[in-house]
Design an enzyme around this catalytic site. Structure first.
Site, PDB file in Angstrom:
ATOM      1  N   GLU A  81      13.339  17.762 -24.303  1.00 35.69           N
ATOM      2  CA  GLU A  81      12.586  18.159 -23.100  1.00 35.69           C
ATOM      3  C   GLU A  81      13.211  19.409 -22.461  1.00 35.69           C
ATOM      4  OE1 GLU A  81       9.756  16.696 -22.515  1.00 35.69           O
ATOM      5  OE2 GLU A  81       9.928  14.707 -23.442  1.00 35.69           O
ATOM      6  N   ARG A 130       0.817  -1.239   0.000  1.00 37.15           N
ATOM      7  CA  ARG A 130       0.000   0.000   0.000  1.00 37.15           C
ATOM      8  C   ARG A 130       0.840   1.274   0.000  1.00 37.15           C
ATOM      9  NH1 ARG A 130      -3.284  -3.243   3.383  1.00 37.15           N
ATOM     10  NH2 ARG A 130      -4.978  -4.060   2.141  1.00 37.15           N
TER      11      ARG A 130
END
Ligand code: NAD
Ligand code: GLY
Length: 370
Positions: A186, A122
């Site tokens: 980029e 989690r």
């Protein structure tokens, strides 16, 4: 030579440290962030071979236990199968919630390891140690993590911010020239979207950056990360302004999809064409001057990047196919087309509801088959 940029996200704020010699000092930077002195480095076989040993030694010198997980290089690793394999290997190591994943590689490793960290037990912490120019200026900062599916790129993922980013410019020494040019797409994106002074500096320093001059890299990577950090701090989940970071990406993504996301056309190259198209489309729409479009294209071309669809392949792309891909872009809302366009160099904005007829006319004029 070290430059540190902070990503201001409150209690999830973190530093991006940019400079030389950082891999050898990674232990000093990383150890204070650990609850238990235990990490798993996730890398690919190319990066692992070149630089893995130095990173492990540096962590071990700081008293940190290290396991290395080496994955195959390439975009296909960023898949459900790659995620299952990585998750299983992390579980087999017995990594606990308080431990740390260190993503050591380009955008593929950063996106995959970051996504695995977001769901492992989690959610556990991770650190980005980006090793391509693209990853240093873009993918390692901002918390976007994802895998690809056969239906498209980056469609399954999560926002999960790293605890630290260590961008060691020395590792770029082993990066192939083509990958440097892809990362440069980029870099120039930041100048084109929001900083005319940086764009002008890049016009004069493109070769120094591509030749990996340290001073030039510190400025190029530093300014790119500063701009990304500011945008991410303002709009972490891309409700508005963060979409500016997609300048050239909707056009570029459409061409990439038509080319099959392979080695024939790399993402940074597609973005090169896409940014030049975004400026040409903006000029055609009367938003910016045609001189700006010509100047933007010349600056992209100076890095050896393609700027025209005909640079990618001789037979024309079909306008309808390109428009269909543009409609599937993650920025698309309710079937309308959204693009990042420009009122000038350094003045990009998000244009919603771009007309399909205007787009089609532009694409045909720009070389697509009608
Ligand atoms: P990549 O991770 O595939 O790396 C390119 C190649 O360079 C690989 O073969 C790799 O093994 C090799 N390599 C990496 N570092 C090296 C080094 N220092 N020396 C020698 N070889 C090295 O590609 P990339 O261009 O870094 O990343 C592309 C990925 O990033 C795509 O999946 C894209 O979707 C993703 N991305 C994510 C974000 C984001 O915000 N999360 C932004 C942009 C791109
Ligand atoms: N690379 C685009 C973003 O991080 O939002």
């Amino acid at each position: 030579m070290i430059r540190t940029v902070s990503v201001g996200l409150g209690d999830r704020a973190y530093d991006v440290v940019i400079g030389t010699g950082l891999i050898d000092r990674a232990g000093e930077h990383i150890a204070p962030l650990l609850k238990r002195k235990r990490t798993a480095i996730v890398t690919d076989s190319i990066v692992g071979e070149h630089h893995g040993e130095r990173l492990s030694v540096s962590l071990e010198r700081a008293g940190v236990a290290v396991d290395i997980i080496v994955l195959p290089p390439g975009e296909q690793t960023k898949s459900f199968a790659g995620l299952a394999d990585l998750s299983d290997r992390l579980l087999a190591l017995g990594l606990e919630r308080g431990d740390m994943i260190v993503a050591f590689g380009g955008g593929v490793i950063g996106d995959l390891a970051g996504f695995a960290a977001s769901i492992y037990k989690r959610g556990i912490d991770f650190i980005q140690v980006p090793t391509t120019l693209l990853a240093q200026v873009d993918s390692s900062v901002g918390g976007k993590t994802a895998i690809d599916t056969p239906r498209g790129k980056n469609l399954i993922g999560a926002f999960h911010q790293p605890r630290l980013v260590l961008a060691d410019l020395d590792v770029l020494a082993t990066l192939p020239g083509r990958e440097m040019a892809c990362g440069y797409a980029e870099v120039i994106k930041y100048g084109l979207l929001g900083d005319f002074t940086f764009f002008e500096w890049l016009e004069s320093n493109v070769h120094a950056v591509l030749e990996r001059d340290t001073e030039a890299l510190v400025r190029a990577v530093g300014r790119s990360v500063e701009m990304k950090a500011q945008i991410v701090a303002e709009d972490e989940k891309e409700a508005g302004r963060r979409a500016l970071l997609n300048l050239g990406h909707t056009f570029g993504h459409a061409i990439e999809a038509e080319m099959g996301f392979g080695d024939a056309l790399k993402h940074g190259e597609a973005v090169g064409v896409g940014m030049a198209q975004a400026f040409r489309f903006s000029a055609r729409q009367g938003l910016c001057s045609s001189q700006d479009a010509v100047r933007a294209e010349a600056a992209i071309k100076a890095a050896g990047l393609p700027t025209r669809m005909s640079d990618v392949r001789p037979e024309p792309f079909l306008a309808e196919a390109l428009i269909a891909h543009c409609g599937q872009d993650k920025k698309a809302e309710g079937g309308t087309l959204t693009f990042v366009l420009a009122r000038g160099i350094g003045e990009a904005f998000v244009a919603k509801d771009v007309g399909r007829a205007a787009l089609r006319a532009f694409l045909v004029e720009d070389g697509a088959g009608g």
